[in-house]
Design a protein around this motif. Structure first.
Motif, PDB file in Angstrom:
ATOM      1  N   GLY A   7       0.817  -1.207   0.000  1.00  0.00           N
ATOM      2  CA  GLY A   7       0.000   0.000   0.000  1.00  0.00           C
ATOM      3  C   GLY A   7       0.848   1.253   0.000  1.00  0.00           C
ATOM      4  O   GLY A   7       0.542   2.228  -0.692  1.00  0.00           O
ATOM      5  N   LEU A   8       1.922   1.231   0.772  1.00  0.00           N
ATOM      6  CA  LEU A   8       2.821   2.380   0.824  1.00  0.00           C
ATOM      7  C   LEU A   8       3.489   2.594  -0.522  1.00  0.00           C
ATOM      8  O   LEU A   8       3.585   3.719  -1.007  1.00  0.00           O
ATOM      9  CB  LEU A   8       3.872   2.197   1.922  1.00  0.00           C
ATOM     10  N   VAL A   9       3.933   1.515  -1.149  1.00  0.00           N
ATOM     11  CA  VAL A   9       4.559   1.629  -2.458  1.00  0.00           C
ATOM     12  C   VAL A   9       3.569   2.218  -3.456  1.00  0.00           C
ATOM     13  O   VAL A   9       3.901   3.121  -4.225  1.00  0.00           O
ATOM     14  CB  VAL A   9       5.093   0.259  -2.950  1.00  0.00           C
ATOM     15  N   LEU A  10       2.329   1.733  -3.433  1.00  0.00           N
ATOM     16  CA  LEU A  10       1.320   2.265  -4.347  1.00  0.00           C
ATOM     17  C   LEU A  10       1.045   3.736  -4.073  1.00  0.00           C
ATOM     18  O   LEU A  10       0.869   4.528  -5.008  1.00  0.00           O
ATOM     19  CB  LEU A  10       0.033   1.447  -4.246  1.00  0.00           C
ATOM     20  N   SER A  11       1.032   4.124  -2.800  1.00  0.00           N
ATOM     21  CA  SER A  11       0.827   5.537  -2.450  1.00  0.00           C
ATOM     22  C   SER A  11       1.946   6.388  -3.006  1.00  0.00           C
ATOM     23  O   SER A  11       1.717   7.470  -3.554  1.00  0.00           O
ATOM     24  CB  SER A  11       0.757   5.707  -0.932  1.00  0.00           C
ATOM     25  N   VAL A  12       3.162   5.903  -2.872  1.00  0.00           N
ATOM     26  CA  VAL A  12       4.315   6.640  -3.387  1.00  0.00           C
ATOM     27  C   VAL A  12       4.212   6.764  -4.898  1.00  0.00           C
ATOM     28  O   VAL A  12       4.449   7.822  -5.478  1.00  0.00           O
ATOM     29  CB  VAL A  12       5.640   5.948  -2.974  1.00  0.00           C
ATOM     30  N   VAL A  13       3.834   5.680  -5.557  1.00  0.00           N
ATOM     31  CA  VAL A  13       3.693   5.711  -7.017  1.00  0.00           C
ATOM     32  C   VAL A  13       2.648   6.744  -7.429  1.00  0.00           C
ATOM     33  O   VAL A  13       2.844   7.493  -8.380  1.00  0.00           O
ATOM     34  CB  VAL A  13       3.334   4.304  -7.557  1.00  0.00           C
ATOM     35  N   LEU A  14       1.510   6.804  -6.707  1.00  0.00           N
ATOM     36  CA  LEU A  14       0.472   7.775  -7.047  1.00  0.00           C
ATOM     37  C   LEU A  14       0.958   9.212  -6.858  1.00  0.00           C
ATOM     38  O   LEU A  14       0.656  10.082  -7.659  1.00  0.00           O
ATOM     39  CB  LEU A  14      -0.784   7.513  -6.218  1.00  0.00           C
ATOM     40  N   VAL A  15       1.725   9.455  -5.795  1.00  0.00           N
ATOM     41  CA  VAL A  15       2.266  10.800  -5.574  1.00  0.00           C
ATOM     42  C   VAL A  15       3.241  11.142  -6.683  1.00  0.00           C
ATOM     43  O   VAL A  15       3.218  12.233  -7.248  1.00  0.00           O
ATOM     44  CB  VAL A  15       2.943  10.899  -4.184  1.00  0.00           C
ATOM     45  N   VAL A  16       4.105  10.167  -7.028  1.00  0.00           N
ATOM     46  CA  VAL A  16       5.085  10.409  -8.084  1.00  0.00           C
ATOM     47  C   VAL A  16       4.380  10.620  -9.418  1.00  0.00           C
ATOM     48  O   VAL A  16       4.797  11.423 -10.241  1.00  0.00           O
ATOM     49  CB  VAL A  16       6.098   9.240  -8.155  1.00  0.00           C
ATOM     50  N   ALA A  17       3.250   9.908  -9.618  1.00  0.00           N
ATOM     51  CA  ALA A  17       2.517  10.027 -10.881  1.00  0.00           C
ATOM     52  C   ALA A  17       2.013  11.452 -11.090  1.00  0.00           C
ATOM     53  O   ALA A  17       1.838  11.889 -12.227  1.00  0.00           O
ATOM     54  CB  ALA A  17       1.356   9.039 -10.915  1.00  0.00           C
ATOM     55  N   THR A 172       7.525  18.093  -2.573  1.00  0.00           N
ATOM     56  CA  THR A 172       7.095  18.851  -1.408  1.00  0.00           C
ATOM     57  C   THR A 172       6.456  20.179  -1.812  1.00  0.00           C
ATOM     58  O   THR A 172       5.388  20.548  -1.308  1.00  0.00           O
ATOM     59  CB  THR A 172       8.282  19.108  -0.451  1.00  0.00           C
ATOM     60  N   ASP A 173       7.088  20.890  -2.730  1.00  0.00           N
ATOM     61  CA  ASP A 173       6.558  22.198  -3.139  1.00  0.00           C
ATOM     62  C   ASP A 173       5.182  22.074  -3.786  1.00  0.00           C
ATOM     63  O   ASP A 173       4.283  22.892  -3.533  1.00  0.00           O
ATOM     64  CB  ASP A 173       7.533  22.900  -4.096  1.00  0.00           C
ATOM     65  N   GLN A 174       4.984  21.033  -4.599  1.00  0.00           N
ATOM     66  CA  GLN A 174       3.690  20.832  -5.249  1.00  0.00           C
ATOM     67  C   GLN A 174       2.606  20.507  -4.214  1.00  0.00           C
ATOM     68  O   GLN A 174       1.475  21.000  -4.323  1.00  0.00           O
ATOM     69  CB  GLN A 174       3.768  19.696  -6.289  1.00  0.00           C
ATOM     70  N   LEU A 176       2.640  21.446  -1.072  1.00  0.00           N
ATOM     71  CA  LEU A 176       2.398  22.701  -0.351  1.00  0.00           C
ATOM     72  C   LEU A 176       1.431  23.587  -1.132  1.00  0.00           C
ATOM     73  O   LEU A 176       0.551  24.228  -0.543  1.00  0.00           O
ATOM     74  CB  LEU A 176       3.712  23.435  -0.105  1.00  0.00           C
ATOM     75  N   GLU A 177       1.583  23.635  -2.444  1.00  0.00           N
ATOM     76  CA  GLU A 177       0.675  24.432  -3.273  1.00  0.00           C
ATOM     77  C   GLU A 177      -0.745  23.920  -3.171  1.00  0.00           C
ATOM     78  O   GLU A 177      -1.700  24.699  -3.078  1.00  0.00           O
ATOM     79  CB  GLU A 177       1.138  24.424  -4.734  1.00  0.00           C
ATOM     80  N   VAL A 178      -0.928  22.595  -3.160  1.00  0.00           N
ATOM     81  CA  VAL A 178      -2.262  22.005  -3.017  1.00  0.00           C
ATOM     82  C   VAL A 178      -2.849  22.385  -1.667  1.00  0.00           C
ATOM     83  O   VAL A 178      -4.032  22.764  -1.547  1.00  0.00           O
ATOM     84  CB  VAL A 178      -2.208  20.464  -3.185  1.00  0.00           C
ATOM     85  N   LEU A 179      -2.044  22.299  -0.627  1.00  0.00           N
ATOM     86  CA  LEU A 179      -2.514  22.650   0.722  1.00  0.00           C
ATOM     87  C   LEU A 179      -2.882  24.142   0.817  1.00  0.00           C
ATOM     88  O   LEU A 179      -3.873  24.500   1.456  1.00  0.00           O
ATOM     89  CB  LEU A 179      -1.456  22.313   1.765  1.00  0.00           C
ATOM     90  N   ARG A 180      -2.114  24.970   0.178  1.00  0.00           N
ATOM     91  CA  ARG A 180      -2.411  26.420   0.204  1.00  0.00           C
ATOM     92  C   ARG A 180      -3.699  26.734  -0.556  1.00  0.00           C
ATOM     93  O   ARG A 180      -4.410  27.671  -0.213  1.00  0.00           O
ATOM     94  CB  ARG A 180      -1.240  27.188  -0.382  1.00  0.00           C
TER      95      ARG A 180
END
Length: 182
Positions: A7-17, A172-174, A176-180
């Motif tokens: 699950g963690l690997v898939l989460s990382v892949v989705l973030v990287v995607a 990280t910057d991307q 942060l932009e979503v959170l803002r």
């Protein structure tokens, strides 16, 4: 790999995607760090050196244990023939020998752990350099290290940590932009 790890690997892949890396093929690897730390030629050499270094103390402990066992056997066979004072003295001697053995065994364990830690530092540095070299030359974007974490005496779980990341994989910057924007 556990369901959690997958699950963690898939989460990382989705973030990287969601990153610029998604335009190109993303290459991710997973390394069983414990296997590398135990099965590498360098680790085997360290274990061999430590066995040689601690073998005399281990043999002495075994000899001490054999003497205690012989003393206990002799005591159980001859206890009825001994006077009360002789029996108490033998019991005290056996107890003292057991305590000496326990103390020596604990000291051996502490010394062995300290020496293993001393030797592991340079090995971990070599491992880190090898992973960086492998990740870079293999064009990996991300390499995760699988680390076993004991839960209790019979079970462990595997945690994954990033141990290599190619330049540009940090989002990280991307995020942060979503959170803002929320």
């Amino acid at each position: 790999m556990s369901k959690y790890g997958l699950g963690l690997v898939l989460s990382v892949v989705l973030v990287v995607a969601g990153s610029p890396l998604a335009m190109a093929e993303t290459k991710i690897g997973v390394i069983d760090v414990a296997t590398l730390l135990q099965g590498s030629p360098q680790a085997e050499k360290i274990q061999s050196q430590l066995r040689k270094e601690f073998e005399p103390r281990i043999r002495e402990l075994q000899s001490q244990q054999d003497r205690i066992k012989a003393m206990e056997d002799d005591f159980s066979k001859n206890a009825v023939l001994l006077s009360e004072d002789q029996r108490k003295k033998k019991e005290r001697d056996i107890i003292a020998m057991r305590q000496d053995y326990k103390h020596a065994a604990e000291n051996l364990q502490v010394d062995l752990r300290l020496r293993e830690r001393e030797e592991q530092g340079p090995l971990q540095e070599k491992l880190s350099n090898a992973i960086d070299q492998f990740g870079s030359s293999g064009n990996y974007d991300l390499i995760l290290g699988a680390f076993p974490v004991p839960v209790d005496e019979t079970r462990s779980v595997t945690t994954l940590r990033v141990i290599y990341a190619a330049d540009g994989i940090d989002v990280t910057d991307q995020v942060l932009e979503v959170l803002r924007a929320q």
